[in-house]
Scaffold this motif. Structure first.
Motif, PDB file in Angstrom:
ATOM      1  N   MET A   1       0.983  -1.136   0.068  1.00 20.64           N
ATOM      2  CA  MET A   1       0.076  -0.144   0.167  1.00 20.64           C
ATOM      3  C   MET A   1       0.915   1.218  -0.094  1.00 20.64           C
ATOM      4  O   MET A   1       1.861   1.225   0.860  1.00 20.64           O
ATOM      5  CB  MET A   1      -0.957  -0.098   1.093  1.00 20.64           C
ATOM      6  CG  MET A   1      -1.929  -1.049   1.219  1.00 20.64           C
ATOM      7  SD  MET A   1      -2.989  -1.149   2.700  1.00 20.64           S
ATOM      8  CE  MET A   1      -1.675  -1.728   3.977  1.00 20.64           C
ATOM      9  N   VAL A   2       0.704   2.069  -0.896  1.00 14.74           N
ATOM     10  CA  VAL A   2       1.413   3.476  -1.113  1.00 14.74           C
ATOM     11  C   VAL A   2       0.433   4.447  -0.852  1.00 14.74           C
ATOM     12  O   VAL A   2      -0.685   4.746  -1.565  1.00 14.74           O
ATOM     13  CB  VAL A   2       2.056   3.585  -2.357  1.00 14.74           C
ATOM     14  CG1 VAL A   2       3.128   4.781  -2.706  1.00 14.74           C
ATOM     15  CG2 VAL A   2       2.687   2.074  -2.954  1.00 14.74           C
ATOM     16  N   GLY A   3       0.708   5.431   0.297  1.00 20.51           N
ATOM     17  CA  GLY A   3       0.193   6.694   0.533  1.00 20.51           C
ATOM     18  C   GLY A   3       0.682   7.352   1.606  1.00 20.51           C
ATOM     19  O   GLY A   3       1.771   6.962   2.209  1.00 20.51           O
ATOM     20  N   PRO A   4       0.369   8.809   1.723  1.00 22.91           N
ATOM     21  CA  PRO A   4       0.700   9.543   2.702  1.00 22.91           C
ATOM     22  C   PRO A   4       0.528   9.231   4.042  1.00 22.91           C
ATOM     23  O   PRO A   4      -0.303   8.318   4.460  1.00 22.91           O
ATOM     24  CB  PRO A   4      -0.150  10.821   2.318  1.00 22.91           C
ATOM     25  CG  PRO A   4      -1.187  10.581   1.819  1.00 22.91           C
ATOM     26  CD  PRO A   4      -1.128   9.331   0.879  1.00 22.91           C
ATOM     27  N   PRO A   5       1.216   9.956   4.925  1.00 18.73           N
ATOM     28  CA  PRO A   5       1.076   9.579   6.447  1.00 18.73           C
ATOM     29  C   PRO A   5      -0.211   9.764   6.924  1.00 18.73           C
ATOM     30  O   PRO A   5      -0.875  10.800   6.561  1.00 18.73           O
ATOM     31  CB  PRO A   5       2.291  10.515   7.210  1.00 18.73           C
ATOM     32  CG  PRO A   5       3.156  10.782   6.039  1.00 18.73           C
ATOM     33  CD  PRO A   5       2.498  10.747   4.692  1.00 18.73           C
ATOM     34  N   GLY A   6      -0.755   8.917   7.638  1.00 15.61           N
ATOM     35  CA  GLY A   6      -2.182   9.058   8.146  1.00 15.61           C
ATOM     36  C   GLY A   6      -3.339   8.873   7.212  1.00 15.61           C
ATOM     37  O   GLY A   6      -4.627   8.985   7.872  1.00 15.61           O
ATOM     38  N   SER A   7      -2.987   8.056   6.215  1.00 17.22           N
ATOM     39  CA  SER A   7      -3.880   7.743   5.373  1.00 17.22           C
ATOM     40  C   SER A   7      -4.652   6.343   5.799  1.00 17.22           C
ATOM     41  O   SER A   7      -5.712   5.801   5.129  1.00 17.22           O
ATOM     42  CB  SER A   7      -3.695   7.503   3.924  1.00 17.22           C
ATOM     43  OG  SER A   7      -2.458   6.470   3.585  1.00 17.22           O
ATOM     44  N   GLY A   8      -4.009   5.443   6.972  1.00 16.05           N
ATOM     45  CA  GLY A   8      -4.697   4.492   7.343  1.00 16.05           C
ATOM     46  C   GLY A   8      -4.238   3.241   6.976  1.00 16.05           C
ATOM     47  O   GLY A   8      -4.785   1.968   7.157  1.00 16.05           O
TER      48      GLY A   8
ATOM     49  N   ASN B   1       5.502   5.204   2.112  1.00 15.48           N
ATOM     50  CA  ASN B   1       5.221   6.576   1.623  1.00 15.48           C
ATOM     51  C   ASN B   1       5.532   6.655   0.137  1.00 15.48           C
ATOM     52  O   ASN B   1       6.453   6.075  -0.269  1.00 15.48           O
ATOM     53  CB  ASN B   1       5.900   7.652   2.428  1.00 15.48           C
ATOM     54  CG  ASN B   1       5.381   7.758   3.733  1.00 15.48           C
ATOM     55  OD1 ASN B   1       4.107   7.293   4.127  1.00 15.48           O
ATOM     56  ND2 ASN B   1       6.342   7.916   4.762  1.00 15.48           N
ATOM     57  N   PRO B   2       4.770   7.632  -0.571  1.00 13.08           N
ATOM     58  CA  PRO B   2       5.193   7.654  -2.030  1.00 13.08           C
ATOM     59  C   PRO B   2       6.271   8.549  -2.033  1.00 13.08           C
ATOM     60  O   PRO B   2       7.027   8.371  -3.391  1.00 13.08           O
ATOM     61  CB  PRO B   2       3.802   8.333  -2.681  1.00 13.08           C
ATOM     62  CG  PRO B   2       3.570   9.258  -1.444  1.00 13.08           C
ATOM     63  CD  PRO B   2       3.572   8.388  -0.163  1.00 13.08           C
ATOM     64  N   CYS B   3       6.967   9.212  -1.291  1.00 13.19           N
ATOM     65  CA  CYS B   3       8.160   9.955  -1.408  1.00 13.19           C
ATOM     66  C   CYS B   3       9.043  10.096  -0.036  1.00 13.19           C
ATOM     67  O   CYS B   3       8.178  10.100   1.047  1.00 13.19           O
ATOM     68  CB  CYS B   3       7.847  11.362  -2.015  1.00 13.19           C
ATOM     69  SG  CYS B   3       6.959  12.324  -1.318  1.00 13.19           S
ATOM     70  N   PRO B   4       9.928  10.819   0.305  1.00 15.22           N
ATOM     71  CA  PRO B   4      10.522  11.045   1.425  1.00 15.22           C
ATOM     72  C   PRO B   4       9.713  11.890   2.400  1.00 15.22           C
ATOM     73  O   PRO B   4       9.649  11.767   3.531  1.00 15.22           O
ATOM     74  CB  PRO B   4      11.914  11.676   1.051  1.00 15.22           C
ATOM     75  CG  PRO B   4      12.090  11.281  -0.298  1.00 15.22           C
ATOM     76  CD  PRO B   4      10.906  11.093  -0.994  1.00 15.22           C
ATOM     77  N   CYS B   5       9.230  13.117   1.708  1.00 16.82           N
ATOM     78  CA  CYS B   5       7.993  13.745   2.591  1.00 16.82           C
ATOM     79  C   CYS B   5       6.905  13.098   2.985  1.00 16.82           C
ATOM     80  O   CYS B   5       6.298  13.179   3.705  1.00 16.82           O
ATOM     81  CB  CYS B   5       8.170  15.110   2.163  1.00 16.82           C
ATOM     82  SG  CYS B   5       6.980  15.459   1.009  1.00 16.82           S
ATOM     83  N   GLY B   6       6.398  12.034   2.148  1.00 19.78           N
ATOM     84  CA  GLY B   6       5.237  11.710   2.052  1.00 19.78           C
ATOM     85  C   GLY B   6       3.976  12.192   1.582  1.00 19.78           C
ATOM     86  O   GLY B   6       2.835  11.418   1.656  1.00 19.78           O
TER      87      GLY B   6
ATOM     88  N   PRO C   1      -3.186  15.443  -2.278  1.00 14.50           N
ATOM     89  CA  PRO C   1      -3.662  16.595  -2.771  1.00 14.50           C
ATOM     90  C   PRO C   1      -3.914  17.663  -1.964  1.00 14.50           C
ATOM     91  O   PRO C   1      -3.988  18.995  -2.352  1.00 14.50           O
ATOM     92  CB  PRO C   1      -5.173  16.232  -3.517  1.00 14.50           C
ATOM     93  CG  PRO C   1      -5.723  14.916  -2.648  1.00 14.50           C
ATOM     94  CD  PRO C   1      -4.492  14.429  -2.278  1.00 14.50           C
ATOM     95  N   GLY C   2      -3.944  17.397  -0.766  1.00 13.11           N
ATOM     96  CA  GLY C   2      -3.854  18.433   0.286  1.00 13.11           C
ATOM     97  C   GLY C   2      -2.799  19.054   0.929  1.00 13.11           C
ATOM     98  O   GLY C   2      -2.728  20.199   1.700  1.00 13.11           O
ATOM     99  N   ARG C   3      -1.631  18.606   0.500  1.00 12.56           N
ATOM    100  CA  ARG C   3      -0.312  18.970   0.936  1.00 12.56           C
ATOM    101  C   ARG C   3       0.523  19.154  -0.089  1.00 12.56           C
ATOM    102  O   ARG C   3       0.448  18.542  -1.214  1.00 12.56           O
ATOM    103  CB  ARG C   3       0.227  18.006   2.069  1.00 12.56           C
ATOM    104  CG  ARG C   3      -0.605  17.518   3.248  1.00 12.56           C
ATOM    105  CD  ARG C   3      -0.283  19.194   4.257  1.00 12.56           C
ATOM    106  NE  ARG C   3       0.806  19.100   4.595  1.00 12.56           N
ATOM    107  CZ  ARG C   3       1.273  18.321   5.654  1.00 12.56           C
ATOM    108  NH1 ARG C   3       0.420  17.580   6.376  1.00 12.56           N
ATOM    109  NH2 ARG C   3       2.409  18.398   6.186  1.00 12.56           N
ATOM    110  N   VAL C   4       1.538  20.018  -0.072  1.00 10.72           N
ATOM    111  CA  VAL C   4       2.488  20.258  -0.974  1.00 10.72           C
ATOM    112  C   VAL C   4       3.937  19.422  -0.890  1.00 10.72           C
ATOM    113  O   VAL C   4       4.386  19.646   0.349  1.00 10.72           O
ATOM    114  CB  VAL C   4       3.063  21.652  -1.156  1.00 10.72           C
ATOM    115  CG1 VAL C   4       4.097  21.912  -2.141  1.00 10.72           C
ATOM    116  CG2 VAL C   4       1.897  22.793  -1.409  1.00 10.72           C
TER     117      VAL C   4
END
Length: 512
Positions: A219-226, A350-355, A360-363
């Motif tokens: 599963m690939v997704g930003p932090p806090g996505s579950g 995470n999809p990248c180092p910063c996550g 769509p809600g974060r840069v």
């Protein structure tokens, strides 16, 4: 007087007989032969003290102890009780003529107390196979060994209890367990439920497919996505363990010493979640004295690797062979042992180092080069072995605040079990194949035939995504599972299209 008692050594997850021979002759110096390690050699001082502390007599003369077979290394303190009984029998303090009918294992303290040991379940199974009458062992291990029927499990707390029992001066009731009833009752224990997870309908669908076919998933997704919350609930939608699977799983945990005191048969599928600092030996098993690793402890269950790119590359690469063969072979100079490793891999990243690359809600503050470097920490060959690669989006506020009841794990599991029944019927002529994910290339060609429209979709996907032959087979396996969930005998274009959609990390749009 020559005396023989029987102990056991565990190699891999199976046990073998160790015969302890003791005799006393003229002389003074004691000798122990048969390839004992330092822990076994040191046990003599502990055993001597325990015997004398309880006012028994240490044999006079030259004591010679042999542990056969002499070409197998004897390790640890589990032979203490067996050695003590053999030594005491040389001078007539134990007069039981049927010592060869008992398996004897246990660690002694200086006062004669008996402490628990590892690997009791495979030893008990071995003793029953040999047709032995009983198994003398620490009382803390009795519940574990009592899983085995047609064998008297004799629990002892102290050296005196063992001596009195063998001499007929005390009665010890064998421990008995209704294994099947305990197993059924333990399966009713509550687990994490998918009803707790808000939203994420697409991800739940992908995990249902993964559970139905035994497929690996990332599963690939930003932090806090579950992602972690979802992963912890995967085993709640897997079919319940069968009694055979439970025995296999319990044996591994017994060898690793993880069952705890008074533990019995494991009734729920294991869930293992090692930290990303784990070593390759701890993950796949091995060491100077080979022990099962995390992937074997997850046998018939789930291995969850959180933050997959943070694991050292060398650690991840050693999983490639077990993911294919579903077993681990550990080779050392003197022996080779095999540990089973039929687990379902669930990973998250995470999809990248910063996550926030897909948020769509974060840069996202990462450059395309940073993202490519981050994703490349997981090699292509390893990613090829993961059937479903799914994107997990952030949960929207409306979904979090919704009071609508989510689908429970129980209802999802019913669909998974129906799909597994179809697969069991399909592979009844192939005893080592239990799910679609285990199909060989030959079986894929036999059971995953597609129509012309599906072939066009596959051709387009291979050309646009540059998929390997292994990825091609895995798309067909996932398509077969989707068809089974819909109770369709044939794989159609919609099944293939959905399976292709679960190859998100193969898209050229990732990392710019």
């Amino acid at each position: 007087m020559l005396v023989k008692t029987l102990g056991s050594a565990v190699q891999g997850v199976d046990a073998m007989t160790v015969t302890v021979e003791a005799t006393v002759g003229p002389g003074v110096k004691m000798a122990m032969v048969g390839l004992p390690d330092n822990a076994v050699r040191e046990s003599i001082d502990r055993i001597r003290t325990a015997i004398q502390h309880n006012h028994y007599q240490w044999p006079k003369g030259r004591l010679v102890i042999n542990m056969a077979p002499a070409d197998v290394r004897k390790e640890g303190s589990a032979y203490d009780l067996c050695l003590a009984i053999s030594i005491m029998a040389t001078n007539g303090q134990i007069r039981n003529k049927d010592l060869s009918q008992y398996m004897i294992m246990g660690e002694l303290s200086l006062d004669g107390s008996v402490h628990p040991v590892r690997g009791v379940l495979p030893i008990a199974m071995h003793a029953r196979k040999l047709g032995m009458q009983g198994f003398l062992l620490p009382v803390q291990n009795a519940s574990e060994a009592a899983i085995v029927k047609d064998l008297d499990i004799i629990p002892v707390r102290h050296l005196r209890e063992a001596v009195d029992y063998l001499n007929g001066r005390a009665e010890i009731s064998p421990v008995q367990k209704d294994t099947r009833s305990l197993f059924v009752e333990a399966q009713k224990e509550s687990t994490e439920d998918f009803a707790d997870v808000k939203g994420q309908v697409a991800t739940k669908r992908a995990l249902e497919i993964a559970a139905a076919g035994g497929h690996n998933v990332v599963m690939v997704g930003p932090p806090g996505s579950g992602k972690t919350m979802l992963a912890k609930r995967v085993r709640s939608i897997l079919p319940p363990l069968t009694l055979r699977e439970a025995l296999e799983t319990t044996k591994i945990h017994s060898v690793a010493g993880l069952l705890g005191s008074n533990a019995s048969l494991m009734a729920t599928r294991p869930f293992r979640s090692p930290h990303h600092t784990i070593s390759d030996v701890a993950l796949v098993g091995g060491g100077s004295f080979p022990q099962p690793g995390e992937i074997s402890l997850a046998h018939h269950g789930v291995l969850f690797l959180d933050e997959l790119p943070e694991f050292r590359r060398g650690v991840l690469e050693v999983m490639r062979q077990p993911l294919e063969d579903r077993k681990v072979n550990v080779s050392r100079a003197r022996l080779t042992v095999e540990f089973p490793a039929n687990f379902m891999l669930v990973a998250s990243m995470n999809p990248c180092p910063c996550g926030h690359y897909t948020n769509p809600g974060r840069v996202c503050t990462c450059s395309p080069r940073d993202i490519r470097r981050y994703l490349s920490r997981v090699s292509g060959p390893l990613m090829d072995r993961i059937d479903l690669q799914i994107e997990v989006p952030p949960v929207k506020y409306d979904q979090l605040a919704s009071t609508q009841k989510e689908e429970s794990s129980e209802s999802i599991r019913l669909r998974v079990e129906e799909a597994r029944i179809i697969q069991n019927m399909r592979f009844k002529k192939h005893p080592r194949i239990h799910s679609n994910s285990m199909m060989t290339s030959a079986l894929v060609r036999e059971y995953c035939q597609t129509d012309p429209q599906s072939l066009l979709l596959l051709k387009s996907a291979i050309e646009s995504l540059g998929l390997s032959a292994r990825a091609y087979d895995r798309i067909l396996k996932v398509s077969r599972t989707i068809a089974d969930l819909e109770k369709s005998e044939k794989i159609v274009a919609s099944h293939v299209a959905e399976a292709i959609g679960y190859r998100n990390l193969d898209r050229s749009t990732w990392a710019g």
